[in-house]
Every structure is written in structure tokens, then in C-alpha cells.
Design a protein around this motif. Structure first.
Motif, PDB file in Angstrom:
ATOM      1  N   MET A 100       0.854  -1.199   0.000  1.00 44.64           N
ATOM      2  CA  MET A 100       0.000   0.000   0.000  1.00 44.64           C
ATOM      3  C   MET A 100       0.888   1.246   0.000  1.00 44.64           C
ATOM      4  O   MET A 100       0.697   2.164   0.766  1.00 44.64           O
ATOM      5  N   GLY A 101       1.875   1.252  -0.901  1.00 41.82           N
ATOM      6  CA  GLY A 101       2.759   2.410  -0.977  1.00 41.82           C
ATOM      7  C   GLY A 101       2.018   3.608  -1.559  1.00 41.82           C
ATOM      8  O   GLY A 101       1.102   3.453  -2.361  1.00 41.82           O
ATOM      9  N   HIS A 102       2.408   4.780  -1.101  1.00 42.30           N
ATOM     10  CA  HIS A 102       1.824   6.013  -1.644  1.00 42.30           C
ATOM     11  C   HIS A 102       2.926   7.011  -1.983  1.00 42.30           C
ATOM     12  O   HIS A 102       3.936   7.090  -1.293  1.00 42.30           O
ATOM     13  N   ASN A 103       2.683   7.757  -3.028  1.00 43.52           N
ATOM     14  CA  ASN A 103       3.500   8.927  -3.310  1.00 43.52           C
ATOM     15  C   ASN A 103       2.544  10.036  -3.731  1.00 43.52           C
ATOM     16  O   ASN A 103       1.328   9.842  -3.810  1.00 43.52           O
ATOM     17  N   ILE A 164      -1.660  12.788  -8.420  1.00 39.99           N
ATOM     18  CA  ILE A 164      -2.050  11.383  -8.236  1.00 39.99           C
ATOM     19  C   ILE A 164      -1.043  10.677  -7.326  1.00 39.99           C
ATOM     20  O   ILE A 164       0.026  11.201  -7.038  1.00 39.99           O
ATOM     21  N   CYS A 165      -1.428   9.473  -6.907  1.00 39.75           N
ATOM     22  CA  CYS A 165      -0.462   8.517  -6.370  1.00 39.75           C
ATOM     23  C   CYS A 165      -0.220   7.552  -7.512  1.00 39.75           C
ATOM     24  O   CYS A 165      -1.163   7.034  -8.108  1.00 39.75           O
ATOM     25  N   SER A 166       1.047   7.318  -7.840  1.00 41.63           N
ATOM     26  CA  SER A 166       1.338   6.507  -9.029  1.00 41.63           C
ATOM     27  C   SER A 166       1.598   5.039  -8.704  1.00 41.63           C
ATOM     28  O   SER A 166       2.014   4.277  -9.566  1.00 41.63           O
ATOM     29  N   PHE A 167       1.340   4.625  -7.477  1.00 40.69           N
ATOM     30  CA  PHE A 167       1.431   3.202  -7.129  1.00 40.69           C
ATOM     31  C   PHE A 167       0.374   2.460  -7.977  1.00 40.69           C
ATOM     32  O   PHE A 167      -0.738   2.983  -8.166  1.00 40.69           O
ATOM     33  N   PRO A 168       0.711   1.269  -8.479  1.00 36.93           N
ATOM     34  CA  PRO A 168      -0.205   0.567  -9.384  1.00 36.93           C
ATOM     35  C   PRO A 168      -1.638   0.492  -8.855  1.00 36.93           C
ATOM     36  O   PRO A 168      -1.877   0.082  -7.732  1.00 36.93           O
ATOM     37  N   GLY A 169      -2.566   0.929  -9.691  1.00 34.80           N
ATOM     38  CA  GLY A 169      -3.989   0.857  -9.362  1.00 34.80           C
ATOM     39  C   GLY A 169      -4.509   1.994  -8.508  1.00 34.80           C
ATOM     40  O   GLY A 169      -5.713   2.143  -8.338  1.00 34.80           O
ATOM     41  N   HIS A 170      -3.623   2.806  -7.969  1.00 35.24           N
ATOM     42  CA  HIS A 170      -4.087   3.846  -7.043  1.00 35.24           C
ATOM     43  C   HIS A 170      -4.598   5.114  -7.725  1.00 35.24           C
ATOM     44  O   HIS A 170      -5.434   5.825  -7.181  1.00 35.24           O
ATOM     45  N   TYR A 171      -4.068   5.407  -8.892  1.00 40.18           N
ATOM     46  CA  TYR A 171      -4.380   6.725  -9.482  1.00 40.18           C
ATOM     47  C   TYR A 171      -5.861   6.913  -9.814  1.00 40.18           C
ATOM     48  O   TYR A 171      -6.331   8.034  -9.950  1.00 40.18           O
ATOM     49  N   VAL A 173      -8.348   6.375  -7.922  1.00 41.50           N
ATOM     50  CA  VAL A 173      -9.047   6.987  -6.781  1.00 41.50           C
ATOM     51  C   VAL A 173      -8.161   7.961  -5.989  1.00 41.50           C
ATOM     52  O   VAL A 173      -8.672   8.890  -5.356  1.00 41.50           O
ATOM     53  N   MET A 174      -6.861   7.727  -6.031  1.00 43.19           N
ATOM     54  CA  MET A 174      -5.966   8.642  -5.299  1.00 43.19           C
ATOM     55  C   MET A 174      -5.525   9.748  -6.245  1.00 43.19           C
ATOM     56  O   MET A 174      -4.443   9.703  -6.838  1.00 43.19           O
ATOM     57  N   LYS A 175      -6.374  10.735  -6.384  1.00 48.09           N
ATOM     58  CA  LYS A 175      -6.071  11.848  -7.272  1.00 48.09           C
ATOM     59  C   LYS A 175      -6.828  13.082  -6.823  1.00 48.09           C
ATOM     60  O   LYS A 175      -7.790  12.993  -6.049  1.00 48.09           O
TER      61      LYS A 175
HETATM   62 CU   LIG Z   1      -1.123   5.159  -3.248  1.00 45.23          CU
END
Ligand SMILES: [Cu+2]
Length: 182
Positions: A100-103, A164-171, A173-175
Motif C-alpha cells: 500500500m505504498g503512496h506517493n 495522483i499517487c502513481s502506485f499501481p492501481g491507485h491513481y 481513486v488517489m487523485k
Molecule cells: Cu497510493
């Protein structure tokens, strides 16, 4: 004669109280920044407070959280053009970076989020930041639960930008929108 001197004393006390009240009123006016007053001291105060605002304007501190539910806690961030943005990304969850990494990645205008996200998936070795990309204005490193990271960058020209968060699959919803005002 005795009565008279007593009266003068009382008058003197009243005058002092009145004077004190007046001073307090004036200070109140300065605090709320009453721009109608033309007195010298208030003009000076106005100038000083303008200078404080100006220096506040130079650096804006923003904190944004990411969690274990794959969400940022903000979907809009606002800054002013020319400001130095000091942004802290805080991972308030407990899950590891590999799961569950985030950037936090600020994209240049015209970047298609889906296309960028698909390139990012292939850049695992580089914290999901595509090598040599020119689509990014600023980004943090990838972090896991309990970690935080702070970056500093100059706000770009006025306009609306995607982050965005560019961790796979996150972008998906994480935007959010990074709004730079004039
Ligand atoms: Cu993330």
C-alpha cells in the motif's frame, strides 16, 4: 477648599480612565485592520502587517494524508502562483510500502492520467516514477504506513493541475486537483 481639591482628584481619575479606554479602542481598531483611519501610528501598523502577509505568501505549507484504504484525505489543494510549496505526504496507515505504498505526483497540464499511470506501473524499480518522464512538475518518494516525506517546489503558473499517487492501481481513486491562483 477641601471639597474642591477632592473634586479635582476625582476629575483627574476620570480623565485617566477615559484616556485608557480610548487607547484600548484604538488598539482594537488596529487589530481588526480598520483601513479608514488616517492616523500616523495606524498607517505604520498597516504597513507592518502587510509585510507579514507578504512573507507568509512566499511559503505555503500543505499536508496531505494517504491511508490503508487507498485514499488521499484531500481532493483539492490551493496555492498561489510564485509561492514555494512545502508539501508533506503522510501515510497514516500501517501497511507496507510494497502493498500500500503512496506517493504524491504533480502532473504537468495536458498529461493523460491513465497513460501516465500505465507507464508508472512499469517503473517499479524507480518508485513508480517513469524514468526520464517530462510529465511531472514535482513528486515525493514512495512511502509506507507510518512514514512521511516532505518536498519543496515552486508553484507552477496559475491554472489547474492533476495530482495522483502513481502506485499501481491507485491513481483511479488517489487523485485530486492542484489549483494555482494568480
Ligand atoms: Cu497510493
Amino acid at each position: 477648599m477641601k471639597f474642591l481639591s477632592k473634586s479635582i482628584l476625582i476629575l483627574g481619575a476620570v480623565a485617566m480612565i477615559a484616556c485608557g479606554d480610548k487607547k484600548e479602542e484604538k488598539e482594537d481598531q488596529i487589530t481588526i485592520g480598520d483601513g479608514n483611519s488616517q492616523s500616523q501610528s495606524e498607517t505604520t501598523m498597516d504597513k507592518a502587517s502587510t509585510e507579514v502577509n507578504a512573507s507568509d505568501k512566499d511559503v505555503v505549507e500543505i499536508t496531505i494524508e494517504g491511508n490503508d484504504q487507498m485514499r488521499f484525505n484531500k481532493d483539492t489543494l490551493r496555492v498561489k502562483a510564485g509561492q514555494t510549496v512545502r508539501l508533506t505526504l503522510e501515510h497514516v496507515g500501517e501497511m507496507e510500502e510494497t502493498v500500500m505504498g503512496h506517493n504524491w505526483v504533480l502532473l504537468k497540464q495536458g498529461t493523460v492520467i491513465n497513460e501516465f499511470g500505465q507507464k508508472a506501473v512499469q517503473a517499479k524499480e524507480n518508485d513508480y516514477i517513469p524514468e526520464g518522464t517530462n510529465a511531472i512538475i514535482a513528486h515525493t518518494q514512495l512511502i509506507g504506513g507510518g512514514e512521511q516525506v516532505t518536498i519543496e517546489f515552486e508553484a507552477p503558473a496559475a491554472g489547474v493541475y492533476d495530482y495522483i499517487c502513481s502506485f499501481p492501481g491507485h491513481y483511479s481513486v488517489m487523485k485530486g486537483k492542484f489549483i494555482v491562483e494568480e
